[in-house]
Design a protein around this motif. Structure first.
Motif, PDB file in Angstrom:
ATOM      1  N   ARG A  37      36.860  33.328  23.951  1.00 56.83           N
ATOM      2  CA  ARG A  37      36.157  34.173  25.132  1.00 56.83           C
ATOM      3  C   ARG A  37      36.603  33.918  26.545  1.00 56.83           C
ATOM      4  NH1 ARG A  37      35.116  38.499  22.305  1.00 56.83           N
ATOM      5  NH2 ARG A  37      34.540  37.758  20.241  1.00 56.83           N
ATOM      6  N   CYS A  38      37.298  35.091  27.223  1.00 60.62           N
ATOM      7  CA  CYS A  38      37.638  34.971  28.535  1.00 60.62           C
ATOM      8  C   CYS A  38      36.343  34.570  29.380  1.00 60.62           C
ATOM      9  CB  CYS A  38      38.160  36.776  28.755  1.00 60.62           C
ATOM     10  SG  CYS A  38      38.524  36.588  30.596  1.00 60.62           S
ATOM     11  N   ARG A  39      36.547  33.797  30.351  1.00 61.87           N
ATOM     12  CA  ARG A  39      35.307  33.327  31.163  1.00 61.87           C
ATOM     13  C   ARG A  39      35.142  34.348  32.125  1.00 61.87           C
ATOM     14  NH1 ARG A  39      33.505  29.530  28.548  1.00 61.87           N
ATOM     15  NH2 ARG A  39      34.294  27.518  28.862  1.00 61.87           N
ATOM     16  N   HIS A  40      35.793  35.558  32.131  1.00 63.42           N
ATOM     17  CA  HIS A  40      35.277  36.779  32.898  1.00 63.42           C
ATOM     18  C   HIS A  40      34.234  37.458  32.186  1.00 63.42           C
ATOM     19  CE1 HIS A  40      36.209  41.070  34.589  1.00 63.42           C
ATOM     20  NE2 HIS A  40      35.420  40.267  35.321  1.00 63.42           N
ATOM     21  N   GLY A  70      43.155  25.100  30.293  1.00 67.05           N
ATOM     22  CA  GLY A  70      42.163  25.919  30.073  1.00 67.05           C
ATOM     23  C   GLY A  70      41.671  26.711  31.174  1.00 67.05           C
ATOM     24  N   GLU A  71      42.430  26.386  32.347  1.00 68.74           N
ATOM     25  CA  GLU A  71      42.049  26.758  33.659  1.00 68.74           C
ATOM     26  C   GLU A  71      42.450  28.316  33.857  1.00 68.74           C
ATOM     27  OE1 GLU A  71      43.246  25.824  38.559  1.00 68.74           O
ATOM     28  OE2 GLU A  71      43.101  24.359  36.935  1.00 68.74           O
ATOM     29  N   MET A  72      41.442  29.091  34.597  1.00 68.51           N
ATOM     30  CA  MET A  72      42.041  30.434  34.848  1.00 68.51           C
ATOM     31  C   MET A  72      42.853  30.253  36.193  1.00 68.51           C
ATOM     32  SD  MET A  72      39.772  33.796  36.097  1.00 68.51           S
ATOM     33  CE  MET A  72      38.863  33.978  34.642  1.00 68.51           C
ATOM     34  N   VAL A  73      44.148  30.856  36.044  1.00 67.38           N
ATOM     35  CA  VAL A  73      45.167  30.673  37.183  1.00 67.38           C
ATOM     36  C   VAL A  73      45.086  31.967  38.038  1.00 67.38           C
ATOM     37  CG1 VAL A  73      46.135  28.705  36.248  1.00 67.38           C
ATOM     38  CG2 VAL A  73      46.944  31.100  35.858  1.00 67.38           C
ATOM     39  N   ALA A  74      44.876  32.979  37.369  1.00 73.81           N
ATOM     40  CA  ALA A  74      44.683  34.580  38.240  1.00 73.81           C
ATOM     41  C   ALA A  74      43.518  35.157  37.777  1.00 73.81           C
ATOM     42  CB  ALA A  74      46.075  35.170  38.040  1.00 73.81           C
ATOM     43  N   GLY A  75      42.977  35.788  38.511  1.00 73.51           N
ATOM     44  CA  GLY A  75      41.659  36.339  38.250  1.00 73.51           C
ATOM     45  C   GLY A  75      41.881  37.829  37.733  1.00 73.51           C
ATOM     46  N   PRO A  76      40.792  38.482  37.430  1.00 76.14           N
ATOM     47  CA  PRO A  76      40.836  39.920  36.698  1.00 76.14           C
ATOM     48  C   PRO A  76      41.431  40.753  37.603  1.00 76.14           C
ATOM     49  CG  PRO A  76      38.587  39.319  37.172  1.00 76.14           C
ATOM     50  CD  PRO A  76      39.359  38.098  37.498  1.00 76.14           C
ATOM     51  N   HIS A  77      41.939  41.847  37.010  1.00 81.96           N
ATOM     52  CA  HIS A  77      42.533  43.149  37.834  1.00 81.96           C
ATOM     53  C   HIS A  77      41.277  44.216  37.176  1.00 81.96           C
ATOM     54  CE1 HIS A  77      45.616  41.292  39.540  1.00 81.96           C
ATOM     55  NE2 HIS A  77      46.163  40.981  38.434  1.00 81.96           N
ATOM     56  N   GLY A  78      40.061  44.255  37.790  1.00 80.65           N
ATOM     57  CA  GLY A  78      39.050  45.203  37.147  1.00 80.65           C
ATOM     58  C   GLY A  78      37.914  44.488  36.676  1.00 80.65           C
ATOM     59  N   PHE A  79      36.860  45.257  36.135  1.00 83.58           N
ATOM     60  CA  PHE A  79      35.744  45.011  35.626  1.00 83.58           C
ATOM     61  C   PHE A  79      35.169  45.950  34.695  1.00 83.58           C
ATOM     62  CE2 PHE A  79      34.866  46.456  39.655  1.00 83.58           C
ATOM     63  CZ  PHE A  79      33.865  47.063  39.530  1.00 83.58           C
ATOM     64  N   LEU A  80      34.397  45.582  33.719  1.00 83.56           N
ATOM     65  CA  LEU A  80      33.812  46.466  32.746  1.00 83.56           C
ATOM     66  C   LEU A  80      35.162  47.721  32.218  1.00 83.56           C
ATOM     67  CD1 LEU A  80      30.260  47.209  34.139  1.00 83.56           C
ATOM     68  CD2 LEU A  80      31.043  45.453  32.204  1.00 83.56           C
ATOM     69  N   GLY A  81      34.885  48.740  32.361  1.00 82.56           N
ATOM     70  CA  GLY A  81      36.118  49.783  32.048  1.00 82.56           C
ATOM     71  C   GLY A  81      36.965  50.125  33.160  1.00 82.56           C
ATOM     72  N   TYR A  82      36.604  49.638  34.276  1.00 80.64           N
ATOM     73  CA  TYR A  82      37.656  49.780  35.621  1.00 80.64           C
ATOM     74  C   TYR A  82      38.893  48.636  35.520  1.00 80.64           C
ATOM     75  CZ  TYR A  82      39.449  49.447  40.284  1.00 80.64           C
ATOM     76  OH  TYR A  82      40.228  49.703  41.212  1.00 80.64           O
ATOM     77  N   HIS A  83      39.966  49.481  35.479  1.00 77.67           N
ATOM     78  CA  HIS A  83      41.274  48.592  35.724  1.00 77.67           C
ATOM     79  C   HIS A  83      41.956  48.948  36.981  1.00 77.67           C
ATOM     80  CE1 HIS A  83      40.896  47.196  31.457  1.00 77.67           C
ATOM     81  NE2 HIS A  83      40.210  48.123  31.295  1.00 77.67           N
ATOM     82  N   LYS A  85      42.791  47.188  41.026  1.00 77.05           N
ATOM     83  CA  LYS A  85      42.859  46.282  42.185  1.00 77.05           C
ATOM     84  C   LYS A  85      41.326  45.907  42.945  1.00 77.05           C
ATOM     85  CE  LYS A  85      47.230  46.186  44.084  1.00 77.05           C
ATOM     86  NZ  LYS A  85      48.204  46.118  44.833  1.00 77.05           N
ATOM     87  N   THR A  86      40.991  44.544  42.643  1.00 72.69           N
ATOM     88  CA  THR A  86      39.778  44.131  43.040  1.00 72.69           C
ATOM     89  C   THR A  86      39.730  42.858  43.921  1.00 72.69           C
ATOM     90  OG1 THR A  86      39.141  43.218  41.202  1.00 72.69           O
ATOM     91  CG2 THR A  86      38.277  45.275  41.223  1.00 72.69           C
ATOM     92  N   PRO A  87      40.463  43.024  44.897  1.00 74.83           N
ATOM     93  CA  PRO A  87      40.686  41.636  45.737  1.00 74.83           C
ATOM     94  C   PRO A  87      39.823  40.435  45.841  1.00 74.83           C
ATOM     95  CG  PRO A  87      41.649  43.169  46.927  1.00 74.83           C
ATOM     96  CD  PRO A  87      40.799  43.989  46.029  1.00 74.83           C
ATOM     97  N   GLY A  88      38.692  40.904  46.483  1.00 70.80           N
ATOM     98  CA  GLY A  88      37.536  39.690  46.693  1.00 70.80           C
ATOM     99  C   GLY A  88      37.096  39.264  45.287  1.00 70.80           C
ATOM    100  N   TYR A  89      36.512  40.315  44.498  1.00 73.43           N
ATOM    101  CA  TYR A  89      36.073  40.025  43.171  1.00 73.43           C
ATOM    102  C   TYR A  89      37.025  39.148  42.302  1.00 73.43           C
ATOM    103  CZ  TYR A  89      34.213  41.067  38.844  1.00 73.43           C
ATOM    104  OH  TYR A  89      33.632  41.099  37.424  1.00 73.43           O
ATOM    105  N   THR A  90      38.346  39.376  42.557  1.00 76.84           N
ATOM    106  CA  THR A  90      39.183  38.606  41.681  1.00 76.84           C
ATOM    107  C   THR A  90      39.277  37.177  41.987  1.00 76.84           C
ATOM    108  OG1 THR A  90      40.561  40.738  41.502  1.00 76.84           O
ATOM    109  CG2 THR A  90      41.677  38.495  41.200  1.00 76.84           C
ATOM    110  N   GLN A  91      39.131  37.012  43.439  1.00 78.81           N
ATOM    111  CA  GLN A  91      39.144  35.701  43.822  1.00 78.81           C
ATOM    112  C   GLN A  91      37.945  34.913  43.544  1.00 78.81           C
ATOM    113  OE1 GLN A  91      42.531  35.401  44.316  1.00 78.81           O
ATOM    114  NE2 GLN A  91      41.662  33.552  45.517  1.00 78.81           N
ATOM    115  N   LEU A  92      36.904  35.655  43.329  1.00 75.99           N
ATOM    116  CA  LEU A  92      35.315  34.945  43.122  1.00 75.99           C
ATOM    117  C   LEU A  92      35.504  34.704  41.889  1.00 75.99           C
ATOM    118  CD1 LEU A  92      32.400  34.708  43.703  1.00 75.99           C
ATOM    119  CD2 LEU A  92      32.272  36.923  42.690  1.00 75.99           C
ATOM    120  N   VAL A  93      36.021  35.496  40.760  1.00 76.32           N
ATOM    121  CA  VAL A  93      36.139  35.280  39.464  1.00 76.32           C
ATOM    122  C   VAL A  93      36.841  33.824  39.302  1.00 76.32           C
ATOM    123  CG1 VAL A  93      36.455  35.950  37.135  1.00 76.32           C
ATOM    124  CG2 VAL A  93      35.219  37.482  38.739  1.00 76.32           C
TER     125      VAL A  93
END
Ligand code: FES
Length: 117
Positions: A37-40, A70-83, A85-93
């Motif tokens: 299960r992805c940590r996002h 097991g470390e996330m080395v790059a954050g997600p590009h989106g959330f829920l159904g959105y794919h 850029k989400t720069p600040g959110y990506t860094q937070l995750v």
């Protein structure tokens, strides 16, 4: 403890599969196993892919994981159904994915099977 195994022929180089709660993969002959299960947002990493750097990529929003730690080395590009850029959110995750790592297991070839220890 339940042992999870899949036929080795189902795990050629470059492929990721499910073995119970684990995502197992073959990085050019090097086998790995991490929790599925992805940590996002809990995407199923056994449906992910292995990129050119040998990282496991989540199929949902493309977070990338180092399968040795097991470390996330790059954050997600989106959330829920959105794919996208989400720069600040990506860094937070990514910052919590660095701490809340995936579980890592040793995966061995045993006879005709690949087994998660
Ligand atoms: S669920 Fe894995 S990147 Fe979003």
């Amino acid at each position: 403890m339940t042992e999870h195994r899949i036929p080795a022929r189902d795990l050629p180089p470059g492929v990721v599969r499910r073995a119970g709660p684990w995502a197992v993969g073959n990085r050019d002959g090097e086998l790995f196993g991490v929790s599925r299960r992805c940590r996002h947002q809990l995407g199923d990493l056994s449906k992910g892919s292995i990129d050119a750097d040998g990282c496991l990529v989540c199929p949902w929003h493309q977070s990338r994981y180092d399968v040795t730690t097991g470390e996330m080395v790059a954050g997600p590009h989106g959330f829920l159904g959105y794919h996208g850029k989400t720069p600040g959110y990506t860094q937070l995750v990514r910052s919590y994915g660095k701490v809340l790592k995936l579980q890592v297991r040793r995966v061995l070839r045993r006879g005709d099977d690949v087994v998660v220890e």
